[in-house]
Design an enzyme around this catalytic site. Structure first.
Site, PDB file in Angstrom:
ATOM      1  N   ASN A  22     -22.866 -11.555 -41.753  1.00  0.00           N
ATOM      2  CA  ASN A  22     -22.576 -12.418 -42.883  1.00  0.00           C
ATOM      3  C   ASN A  22     -22.389 -13.831 -42.333  1.00  0.00           C
ATOM      4  OD1 ASN A  22     -22.432 -12.607 -45.713  1.00  0.00           O
ATOM      5  ND2 ASN A  22     -20.213 -12.776 -45.634  1.00  0.00           N
TER       6      ASN A  22
ATOM      7  N   ASN B 271     -16.300 -13.624 -43.345  1.00  0.00           N
ATOM      8  CA  ASN B 271     -16.760 -14.779 -44.104  1.00  0.00           C
ATOM      9  C   ASN B 271     -16.379 -16.101 -43.453  1.00  0.00           C
ATOM     10  OD1 ASN B 271     -18.333 -15.712 -46.265  1.00  0.00           O
ATOM     11  ND2 ASN B 271     -17.531 -14.093 -47.560  1.00  0.00           N
TER      12      ASN B 271
ATOM     13  N   ASP C 149     -14.620 -17.305 -49.901  1.00  0.00           N
ATOM     14  CA  ASP C 149     -15.945 -17.113 -49.295  1.00  0.00           C
ATOM     15  C   ASP C 149     -16.096 -18.093 -48.121  1.00  0.00           C
ATOM     16  OD1 ASP C 149     -18.713 -16.629 -48.865  1.00  0.00           O
ATOM     17  OD2 ASP C 149     -19.019 -16.137 -50.957  1.00  0.00           O
TER      18      ASP C 149
END
Length: 299
Positions: free
Chosen positions: A103, A154, A204
């Protein structure tokens, strides 16, 4: 306060737009569309977006000291030559977890590429939990794993004095800090510095400004928030015209513009008709603060 202006500079309808990075040399914003499997570059001069398609979900992009870029692709760290549209694998992680992918990722002040993994999502933010880990790719192309049991690895960034590493594991709804050794790249002493409120939704991507304050994009919260990592207080909220804000960075000539990426995955027709700019790239001006230029990968 100066008046804040928000404009959609590229209405590309990305499925999961992520990892905005300012490329000063090109006068351009880099980003990725994870599920769309594209690395994208928006030129501030031509206002056009160029995209390179890749063979796996691509979750982050970073500058490289020697030129061109490095990316996280599937569970690989890889190099990307832009003109040649050539991707070469540097190294693999999570080989025992075929359902995982990288990610978010970012380069630290010493030129190391930090990036974390997660399980592939069933639906946005719905996945097998605690499957991810946080890694660092060093300039000699060796890899270190810091910890595992991560849900959605994240946002990440470093304090201005390079003594603190900030990190988000999204489903913890927390922004965390670690002691950080810039000489070795080691991290330790994890603690939470901010817990998100219900309407802020899921933390995020993240970046830092020149005053040492953190900006966090709130997925499903349609906003970026500015936090003071010292006091744990929220200082400012900037709302955007889309719900699925994913990440943010500073850019432009003097790093006074903020760029925010967004996603459209998981939105039905009715939702998309209300938010036609979902999956677009936004530029925010008038924040009255500047950002820190991105560090290039030293390898």
């Amino acid at each position: 306060m100066s008046s804040i202006k928000i404009e959609c500079v590229a209405n590309e309808g990305y499925r999961i737009g992520e990892s905005p990075v300012w490329d000063e040399k090109e006068g351009a914003l880099l980003c990725v569309d994870i599920t769309g499997r594209k690395v994208c570059r928006w030129s501030s001069v031509t206002k056009q977006v160029q995209a390179i398609s890749v063979d796996a979900p691509v979750s982050s992009v970073a500058l490289r000291k020697s030129g061109d870029y490095v990316i996280t692709l599937g569970t690989r760290f890889a190099a990307l030559k832009w003109k040649e549209q050539l991707v070469t694998t540097i190294t693999h992680v999570d080989k025992d977890k075929p359902n995982n992918r990288f990610n978010d990722g970012k380069v630290d002040p010493a030129g190391r590429y930090f990036a974390g993994t997660m399980a592939e999502e069933i639906r946005p933010a719905v996945l097998e939990r605690r499957q991810g880990s946080l890694y660092t790719l060093f300039s000699d192309l060796s890899v270190v794993k810091h910890f595992d049991q991560v849900d959605i690895s994240n946002g990440l960034d470093w304090s201005l004095d390079h003594k603190t590493f900030f990190y988000i594991d999204s489903l913890s709804y927390s922004v965390d800090a670690f002691d950080y050794d810039v000489q070795t790249g080691k991290i330790g002493n994890r603690r939470s510095i901010y817990r998100l409120e219900k309407e802020e939704s899921i933390p995020d991507g993240m970046c830092i400004d020149t005053e040492g304050k953190l900006w966090v994009a709130c997925y499903d919260g349609g906003r970026v928030i500015r936090l003071d990592p010292e006091t744990g207080k929220r200082l400012q909220t900037v709302k955007l015209p889309v719900d699925k804000t994913t990440s943010c960075c500073f850019g432009g000539k003097d790093y006074s513009e903020m760029y925010v990426t967004s996603a459209s995955d998981g939105m039905d027709k009715e939702w998309l008709s209300r938010q036609p700019q979902a999956g677009g790239i936004f530029k925010i001006t008038g924040l009255g603060v500047k950002g820190v230029p991105p560090y290039p990968f030293a390898g």
